[in-house]
Design a protein around this motif. Structure first.
Motif, PDB file in Angstrom:
ATOM      1  N   ALA A  51      36.724  33.158  41.086  1.00 10.72           N
ATOM      2  CA  ALA A  51      37.607  34.192  40.556  1.00 10.72           C
ATOM      3  C   ALA A  51      36.785  35.107  39.661  1.00 10.72           C
ATOM      4  CB  ALA A  51      38.761  33.567  39.782  1.00 10.72           C
ATOM      5  N   HIS A  52      36.817  36.387  39.942  1.00 14.37           N
ATOM      6  CA  HIS A  52      36.024  37.370  39.201  1.00 14.37           C
ATOM      7  C   HIS A  52      36.898  38.077  38.165  1.00 14.37           C
ATOM      8  CE1 HIS A  52      33.680  36.557  42.783  1.00 14.37           C
ATOM      9  NE2 HIS A  52      32.638  37.129  42.219  1.00 14.37           N
ATOM     10  N   VAL A  53      36.365  38.219  36.968  1.00 14.50           N
ATOM     11  CA  VAL A  53      37.115  38.791  35.846  1.00 14.50           C
ATOM     12  C   VAL A  53      36.371  40.008  35.306  1.00 14.50           C
ATOM     13  CG1 VAL A  53      38.120  36.559  35.244  1.00 14.50           C
ATOM     14  CG2 VAL A  53      35.974  37.286  34.160  1.00 14.50           C
ATOM     15  N   CYS A  54      37.074  40.793  34.469  1.00 20.23           N
ATOM     16  CA  CYS A  54      36.473  42.013  33.918  1.00 20.23           C
ATOM     17  C   CYS A  54      36.025  41.845  32.473  1.00 20.23           C
ATOM     18  CB  CYS A  54      37.431  43.183  34.027  1.00 20.23           C
ATOM     19  SG  CYS A  54      38.984  42.974  33.133  1.00 20.23           S
ATOM     20  N   ASP A  55      36.553  40.838  31.767  1.00 19.55           N
ATOM     21  CA  ASP A  55      36.178  40.634  30.370  1.00 19.55           C
ATOM     22  C   ASP A  55      36.546  39.210  29.946  1.00 19.55           C
ATOM     23  OD1 ASP A  55      38.994  40.693  29.921  1.00 19.55           O
ATOM     24  OD2 ASP A  55      38.936  42.827  29.458  1.00 19.55           O
ATOM     25  N   MET A  56      36.139  38.825  28.737  1.00 17.59           N
ATOM     26  CA  MET A  56      36.397  37.473  28.252  1.00 17.59           C
ATOM     27  C   MET A  56      37.883  37.229  28.029  1.00 17.59           C
ATOM     28  SD  MET A  56      33.925  35.363  28.237  1.00 17.59           S
ATOM     29  CE  MET A  56      34.756  34.074  27.302  1.00 17.59           C
ATOM     30  N   GLU A  57      38.624  38.255  27.673  1.00 16.28           N
ATOM     31  CA  GLU A  57      40.068  38.070  27.478  1.00 16.28           C
ATOM     32  C   GLU A  57      40.725  37.591  28.765  1.00 16.28           C
ATOM     33  OE1 GLU A  57      44.047  40.634  26.165  1.00 16.28           O
ATOM     34  OE2 GLU A  57      42.056  41.542  26.025  1.00 16.28           O
ATOM     35  N   MET A  58      40.371  38.215  29.884  1.00 19.79           N
ATOM     36  CA  MET A  58      40.913  37.779  31.166  1.00 19.79           C
ATOM     37  C   MET A  58      40.402  36.385  31.513  1.00 19.79           C
ATOM     38  SD  MET A  58      40.660  39.614  34.955  1.00 19.79           S
ATOM     39  CE  MET A  58      41.818  40.940  34.557  1.00 19.79           C
ATOM     40  N   ALA A  59      39.116  36.132  31.269  1.00 21.09           N
ATOM     41  CA  ALA A  59      38.534  34.817  31.568  1.00 21.09           C
ATOM     42  C   ALA A  59      39.254  33.710  30.817  1.00 21.09           C
ATOM     43  CB  ALA A  59      37.048  34.819  31.225  1.00 21.09           C
ATOM     44  N   GLU A  60      39.598  33.949  29.561  1.00 13.66           N
ATOM     45  CA  GLU A  60      40.233  32.907  28.746  1.00 13.66           C
ATOM     46  C   GLU A  60      41.697  32.708  29.097  1.00 13.66           C
ATOM     47  OE1 GLU A  60      39.109  34.451  24.918  1.00 13.66           O
ATOM     48  OE2 GLU A  60      37.553  32.903  24.699  1.00 13.66           O
ATOM     49  N   ARG A  61      42.305  33.663  29.777  1.00 11.92           N
ATOM     50  CA  ARG A  61      43.655  33.444  30.295  1.00 11.92           C
ATOM     51  C   ARG A  61      43.643  32.517  31.501  1.00 11.92           C
ATOM     52  NH1 ARG A  61      44.405  39.209  29.633  1.00 11.92           N
ATOM     53  NH2 ARG A  61      44.363  39.500  31.905  1.00 11.92           N
ATOM     54  N   ILE A  62      42.479  32.387  32.114  1.00 13.23           N
ATOM     55  CA  ILE A  62      42.364  31.604  33.345  1.00 13.23           C
ATOM     56  C   ILE A  62      41.708  30.246  33.117  1.00 13.23           C
ATOM     57  CG2 ILE A  62      41.334  31.593  35.659  1.00 13.23           C
ATOM     58  CD1 ILE A  62      41.398  34.672  35.513  1.00 13.23           C
ATOM     59  N   GLY A  63      40.644  30.222  32.309  1.00 12.90           N
ATOM     60  CA  GLY A  63      39.879  28.996  32.118  1.00 12.90           C
ATOM     61  C   GLY A  63      39.784  28.578  30.664  1.00 12.90           C
ATOM     62  N   PRO A  86      37.639  24.062  33.104  1.00 12.13           N
ATOM     63  CA  PRO A  86      39.007  23.596  33.386  1.00 12.13           C
ATOM     64  C   PRO A  86      39.968  24.764  33.545  1.00 12.13           C
ATOM     65  CG  PRO A  86      38.031  22.315  31.600  1.00 12.13           C
ATOM     66  CD  PRO A  86      37.097  23.463  31.868  1.00 12.13           C
ATOM     67  N   LEU A  87      40.906  24.608  34.465  1.00 18.05           N
ATOM     68  CA  LEU A  87      41.896  25.648  34.734  1.00 18.05           C
ATOM     69  C   LEU A  87      42.932  25.671  33.621  1.00 18.05           C
ATOM     70  CD1 LEU A  87      42.810  27.741  36.900  1.00 18.05           C
ATOM     71  CD2 LEU A  87      44.216  25.924  37.887  1.00 18.05           C
ATOM     72  N   ILE A  93      46.606  31.745  38.722  1.00 19.70           N
ATOM     73  CA  ILE A  93      45.691  31.676  39.863  1.00 19.70           C
ATOM     74  C   ILE A  93      46.356  30.905  41.000  1.00 19.70           C
ATOM     75  CG2 ILE A  93      43.495  30.722  40.687  1.00 19.70           C
ATOM     76  CD1 ILE A  93      43.115  33.141  38.942  1.00 19.70           C
ATOM     77  N   HIS A  94      46.299  31.470  42.202  1.00 20.59           N
ATOM     78  CA  HIS A  94      46.918  30.792  43.339  1.00 20.59           C
ATOM     79  C   HIS A  94      46.133  29.524  43.689  1.00 20.59           C
ATOM     80  CE1 HIS A  94      48.364  30.034  47.417  1.00 20.59           C
ATOM     81  NE2 HIS A  94      49.441  30.689  47.036  1.00 20.59           N
ATOM     82  N   PRO A  95      46.817  28.431  44.040  1.00 22.69           N
ATOM     83  CA  PRO A  95      46.125  27.160  44.336  1.00 22.69           C
ATOM     84  C   PRO A  95      45.088  27.237  45.441  1.00 22.69           C
ATOM     85  CG  PRO A  95      48.485  26.791  44.067  1.00 22.69           C
ATOM     86  CD  PRO A  95      48.285  28.275  44.051  1.00 22.69           C
ATOM     87  N   LEU A  96      45.236  28.168  46.380  1.00 19.29           N
ATOM     88  CA  LEU A  96      44.225  28.301  47.427  1.00 19.29           C
ATOM     89  C   LEU A  96      42.861  28.665  46.847  1.00 19.29           C
ATOM     90  CD1 LEU A  96      45.924  30.199  50.402  1.00 19.29           C
ATOM     91  CD2 LEU A  96      44.964  27.896  50.436  1.00 19.29           C
ATOM     92  N   VAL A  97      42.844  29.336  45.705  1.00 18.48           N
ATOM     93  CA  VAL A  97      41.575  29.733  45.093  1.00 18.48           C
ATOM     94  C   VAL A  97      40.791  28.518  44.633  1.00 18.48           C
ATOM     95  CG1 VAL A  97      40.514  31.018  43.185  1.00 18.48           C
ATOM     96  CG2 VAL A  97      42.481  31.978  44.399  1.00 18.48           C
ATOM     97  N   LEU A 101      41.513  21.796  43.155  1.00 17.41           N
ATOM     98  CA  LEU A 101      40.802  21.257  41.994  1.00 17.41           C
ATOM     99  C   LEU A 101      41.502  21.675  40.702  1.00 17.41           C
ATOM    100  CD1 LEU A 101      37.130  22.084  43.077  1.00 17.41           C
ATOM    101  CD2 LEU A 101      38.328  19.906  43.305  1.00 17.41           C
ATOM    102  N   ASP A 102      41.242  20.926  39.622  1.00 17.24           N
ATOM    103  CA  ASP A 102      41.801  21.295  38.320  1.00 17.24           C
ATOM    104  C   ASP A 102      40.810  22.110  37.505  1.00 17.24           C
ATOM    105  OD1 ASP A 102      39.964  19.357  37.688  1.00 17.24           O
ATOM    106  OD2 ASP A 102      41.385  17.992  36.723  1.00 17.24           O
ATOM    107  N   THR A 103      39.801  22.636  38.185  1.00 20.32           N
ATOM    108  CA  THR A 103      38.824  23.523  37.565  1.00 20.32           C
ATOM    109  C   THR A 103      38.834  24.861  38.290  1.00 20.32           C
ATOM    110  OG1 THR A 103      37.085  22.630  38.997  1.00 20.32           O
ATOM    111  CG2 THR A 103      37.318  21.648  36.798  1.00 20.32           C
ATOM    112  N   ILE A 104      38.228  25.867  37.654  1.00 21.54           N
ATOM    113  CA  ILE A 104      38.139  27.192  38.240  1.00 21.54           C
ATOM    114  C   ILE A 104      36.726  27.727  38.060  1.00 21.54           C
ATOM    115  CG2 ILE A 104      38.961  28.245  36.078  1.00 21.54           C
ATOM    116  CD1 ILE A 104      39.755  29.647  39.568  1.00 21.54           C
ATOM    117  N   ALA A 105      36.181  28.334  39.106  1.00 24.44           N
ATOM    118  CA  ALA A 105      34.870  28.974  39.039  1.00 24.44           C
ATOM    119  C   ALA A 105      35.075  30.431  38.667  1.00 24.44           C
ATOM    120  CB  ALA A 105      34.149  28.856  40.378  1.00 24.44           C
ATOM    121  N   LEU A 106      34.463  30.869  37.545  1.00 24.62           N
ATOM    122  CA  LEU A 106      34.665  32.212  37.021  1.00 24.62           C
ATOM    123  C   LEU A 106      33.351  32.970  36.934  1.00 24.62           C
ATOM    124  CD1 LEU A 106      37.111  31.504  34.042  1.00 24.62           C
ATOM    125  CD2 LEU A 106      37.696  32.491  36.267  1.00 24.62           C
ATOM    126  N   ARG A 107      33.418  34.258  37.259  1.00 24.52           N
ATOM    127  CA  ARG A 107      32.247  35.138  37.097  1.00 24.52           C
ATOM    128  C   ARG A 107      32.712  36.516  36.674  1.00 24.52           C
ATOM    129  NH1 ARG A 107      28.177  38.505  39.280  1.00 24.52           N
ATOM    130  NH2 ARG A 107      29.034  39.051  41.314  1.00 24.52           N
TER     131      ARG A 107
END
Length: 312
Positions: A51-63, A86-87, A93-97, A101-107
């Motif tokens: 899952a690709h994000v634009c800033d840390m605020e978005m990242a912290e809403r996800i992970g 951890p998610l 985030i849709h489960p297919l992403v 898993l109970d984790t999320i890959a973020l960039r």
């Protein structure tokens, strides 16, 4: 940008440039969009997406970020580093992403990708823009040749700068584990982490790009070749040639000077070109394992792996 936004907003997928490779992007909160990514790529459902994000605020809403993951993000984002964390409950985030898993890959990508996500307001799931298991695309032309008939838009920004997928790291009990080498050399991460990276996978598929056979051309591959048989294609590295290289059906050099960054940038495009030569086998000269050579050798090993796995 406007056309990409319009398509993404209605659950379509778009091929976009990033600094690593081209990504096949869809709204990570929209199950229909994520399903279209899998459909277009023919990707195994158990292989999670970044899952690709634009800033840390978005990242912290996800992970959920531990101190070391946050430190690595602050140092290397935006850039070619993916962090598995951890998610966050209620992330959207849709489960297919996450492939269950109970984790999320973020960039956090640079340039067009980051700007697009910021305007969309949603994270983008964006694996490499190629048929699953095949060579990753480092140009808009390569995307169009592979996926052009399956997706509505390719945003072409020319060749990518890094030419390899992102490095993937997961922090476990305060220690960083390397899940996939890539665009950020392991040594750079270790310098920030203050400790050597843990190596080796603990259990199953934890992140994208961990299938044994991946990034494969149609031709078979033979690694660390010191000689060439007539009719083989040859992928070279550096100034010294394998014996009999003149009889190769086709020849391309990742870097005539032995520059690993140049080699990384050329890797997928050269493999695609040699695959189109009609050779049934591509011989590959040795590439050193230091710095970005580790990621290059990882991709080559996966491309050369046996292909009898029904999930690939």
């Amino acid at each position: 940008m406007d056309r990409a936004l319009a398509l993404l907003s209605v659950g379509q997928v778009v091929a976009i440039p990033t600094e690593t490779v081209y990504g096949l992007a869809g709204d990570a909160t929209n199950g229909e969009a994520v399903a279209r990514i899998f459909e277009a790529k023919g990707r195994p459902r158990f292989n999670p997406l970044i899952a690709h994000v634009c800033d840390m605020e978005m990242a912290e809403r996800i992970g959920v970020f531990d101190p070391l993951s946050r430190k690595l993000a602050e140092k290397f984002w935006p850039g070619p580093l993916t962090l598995v964390v951890p998610l966050q409950p209620g992330s959207g985030i849709h489960p297919l992403v996450t492939a269950g898993l109970d984790t999320i890959a973020l960039r956090m990508p640079k340039g067009f990708g980051g700007a697009l996500i910021g305007r969309l307001g949603h994270p983008l799931a964006a694996p490499s823009a190629n048929t699953s298991g095949k060579i990753s695309a480092t140009s808009g032309e390569a995307v169009a040749r592979d996926l052009g008939g399956r997706i509505p838009l390719v945003v072409d920004a020319g060749p990518t700068a890094v030419g390899l997928e992102s490095t993937i790291v997961k922090v476990e009990d305060g220690r960083a584990r390397l899940l996939r080498p890539g665009g950020v050399p392991a040594g750079d991460i270790e310098a920030v982490a203050g400790a050597p990276l843990l190596r080796g996978v603990t259990a199953g598929i934890e992140a994208p790009g961990m299938l044994a056979s991946h990034y494969a051309p149609g031709a078979a591959m033979r690694l660390n070749a010191d000689s060439v048989v007539k009719g083989e294609a040859l992928l070279g590295f550096g100034p010294n040639r394998a014996e009999g290289w003149q009889q190769a059906r086709a020849f391309l050099n990742l870097s005539e000077t032995g520059d690993l960054r140049e080699a990384a940038t050329n890797l997928f495009a050269h493999l695609q070109a040699l695959d189109r030569s009609g050779a049934e086998l591509i011989a590959v000269e040795s590439v050193p394992f230091e710095e970005l050579g580790e990621a290059i050798n990882d991709r080559l090993a996966r491309a050369a792996a046996p292909r009898d796995n029904p999930h690939v």
